[in-house]
Design an enzyme around this catalytic site. Structure first.
Site, PDB file in Angstrom:
ATOM      1  N   VAL A  36       0.859  -1.184   0.000  1.00 28.34           N
ATOM      2  CA  VAL A  36       0.000   0.000   0.000  1.00 28.34           C
ATOM      3  C   VAL A  36       0.888   1.224   0.000  1.00 28.34           C
ATOM      4  O   VAL A  36       1.981   1.217   0.557  1.00 28.34           O
ATOM      5  CB  VAL A  36      -0.943   0.068   1.228  1.00 28.34           C
ATOM      6  CG1 VAL A  36      -1.986  -1.016   1.181  1.00 28.34           C
ATOM      7  CG2 VAL A  36      -0.159   0.019   2.517  1.00 28.34           C
ATOM      8  N   SER A  37       0.420   2.278  -0.658  1.00 31.77           N
ATOM      9  CA  SER A  37       1.093   3.571  -0.551  1.00 31.77           C
ATOM     10  C   SER A  37       0.323   4.398   0.465  1.00 31.77           C
ATOM     11  O   SER A  37      -0.816   4.103   0.792  1.00 31.77           O
ATOM     12  CB  SER A  37       1.117   4.274  -1.911  1.00 31.77           C
ATOM     13  OG  SER A  37      -0.191   4.468  -2.380  1.00 31.77           O
ATOM     14  N   THR A  38       0.927   5.438   0.965  1.00 24.79           N
ATOM     15  CA  THR A  38       0.324   6.229   2.049  1.00 24.79           C
ATOM     16  C   THR A  38      -1.073   6.722   1.698  1.00 24.79           C
ATOM     17  O   THR A  38      -1.999   6.658   2.500  1.00 24.79           O
ATOM     18  CB  THR A  38       1.218   7.441   2.378  1.00 24.79           C
ATOM     19  OG1 THR A  38       2.512   6.958   2.719  1.00 24.79           O
ATOM     20  CG2 THR A  38       0.666   8.232   3.526  1.00 24.79           C
TER      21      THR A  38
END
Length: 462
Positions: free
Chosen positions: A10-12
């Site tokens: 996941v990215s932020t």
């Protein structure tokens, strides 16, 4: 039973999106593996990391495990979880998974690499994954450009020394004590001090900022357009709304000094003529080094001028080394001093006074062009970010601009009075001068020294 590796990322900005959280991905991938009768060998998790690069801890661990024959299949929730770069996606599929007989499954898209159709679909979808990333990057760059055009601080990297950033107004504001240091820096440089001496003086006069003052930072700040109320972006200079620290006139004078004489007082030199001597064979400057040897228990030390392209570091970086001659520093210094004295007394001598053919400058420009091409390659392969690309490109463009300006100037602009005064000091009292002054007066008289074997040409400013 196939050994499955579950890869989760996941990215932020996506952590809160339903269906993309770490927990949600893990739950669905485990259920898929059970349904397919796979054994979950390991779960690889990269949290808050971009999919644009391959340098992710869990991904690298998974690649290591694949190469050590620990996995039979890799499962991801969605193709863009493993990469948003088309090039990287195809690298992983062809050079990691297929090469090691590991199947790859994207659960959301419902296909895998066990069929030719699945491999073709992965290639197509990876194009769209990269397209999305490129669109995001383009929108960010357009937004930054629009902000710069309006005169607001573009952000990114550290705030320039001398200012603080006001988030409310979006502008840079003066920090008076730091601004005072910048004004003093330009004052010292324009009065003829070396970069080394400027750095030492600023550390003494502004001890609270000593930790930020180095020769490299002084040189960089001397070329920063922030201090004249502007900012540079995408190789263009824009007017900005912040208050300038120095005048345009003083800034232009400083740039001319840097452009006219690239070796002049830019760095502290331990040898009188280093970076003034130019090798005619390869166009690089000579630097100096100290050599020591022992005989009968006694250590002998000698100093030599050497073409900078003769070093091991140069050979390792460029794959070749120059074979130009070395010179003993004390002998060479005395030879040049004698030529200067001859020049002052008699114009009919064997010392060349012709204009430069700019060969060494053109070689430097070629090197800069090669560095720019390498930067683009690094960016296209996702090895550097847009911010680093912009910063390094701006630095190289400025350096090339200064070099190109010098090739346009057929004559170097030198103050005649300064030249005559320095020449008189060399004739009358050179031996009693301190090293710093010796270096300055030599640079005020000599444009450069070109060497080829035993042939030595001295180019005077007048």
């Amino acid at each position: 039973m196939k050994r499955a590796g579950l890869y989760i990322r996941v990215s932020t900005s996506q952590q809160e999106k339903e269906g993309y959280s770490l927990e949600a991905q893990e739950e669905k991938l485990k259920a898929y593996a059970i349904a397919k009768d796979y054994h979950v060998h390991k779960i690889y998790t990269d949290s808050a990391l971009s999919g644009a690069r391959l340098e992710r801890p869990a991904l690298q661990q998974m690649i290591h495990d694949i190469e050590n024959n620990e996995l039979d299949i890799v499962i991801v929730y969605k193709l863009d979880r493993i990469s948003r770069s088309q090039k990287n996606t195809m690298y992983l599929i062809e050079d990691v998974f297929l090469k090691n007989n590991v199947d790859f499954v994207s659960m959301q898209e419902s296909f895998d690499t066990t069929s030719s159709f699945g491999r073709a679909m992965i290639g197509i979808l990876s194009v769209f994954a990269q397209l999305e990333r490129d669109n995001i990057t383009e929108r960010m760059m357009m937004g930054k450009l629009e902000r710069v055009k309006r005169g607001y601080y573009m952000g990114g990297g550290g705030v320039p020394f001398g200012y603080r950033y006001n988030e409310t107004t979006g502008l840079l504001e003066l920090v008076e004590r730091e601004a005072e240091a910048i004004r003093r820096m330009f004052e010292l440089f324009l009065s003829g001090h070396s970069i080394f001496r400027i750095a030492e003086t600023l550390k003494e006069e502004f001890p609270e900022h000593a930790a930020t003052i180095f020769e490299s930072t002084v040189k960089r700040r001397l070329t920063s357009v922030y201090y004249i109320g502007k900012q540079q972006y995408q190789n263009k200079v824009f007017d900005a709304l912040h208050e300038p620290i120095i005048t345009q006139e003083d800034f232009d004078k400083a740039q001319r000094k840097l452009a006219d004489r690239p070796h002049r007082n830019v760095f502290n030199h331990m040898y009188l003529l280093s970076s003034i001597i130019v090798c005619k064979k390869c166009g690089n400057y000579y630097n100096a080094y100290e050599s020591s040897s022992k005989a009968n228990g006694v250590t002998y030390k000698n100093k030599y001028y050497r073409c900078s392209a003769r070093t091991y570091k140069h050979r390792k970086k460029y794959g070749w080394a120059c074979d130009a001659k070395n010179f003993r520093c004390d002998d060479f210094d005395e030879l040049i001093l004698s030529k200067i004295r001859e020049h002052a007394k008699d114009d009919v001598i064997s010392v060349s006074n012709k204009k430069s053919d700019n060969t060494h400058i053109l070689k430097e420009i070629e090197k800069i062009n090669a560095q720019q091409e390498k930067l683009v390659d690094l960016y296209l392969s996702d090895r550097i970010s847009t911010i680093i690309l912009d910063k390094k490109t701006e630095e190289l463009e400025l350096k090339k601009k200064l070099m190109e300006e010098k090739t346009k100037n057929k004559e170097v602009v030198v103050d005649e009075e300064e030249y005559k005064t320095s020449l008189k000091m060399i004739l009358d009292d050179f031996e009693n001068l301190d090293f710093e002054t010796k270096r300055i007066v030599l640079e005020n008289v000599i444009d450069r020294i070109e060497v080829s074997g035993n042939e030595i040409d001295v180019y005077f400013f007048m």
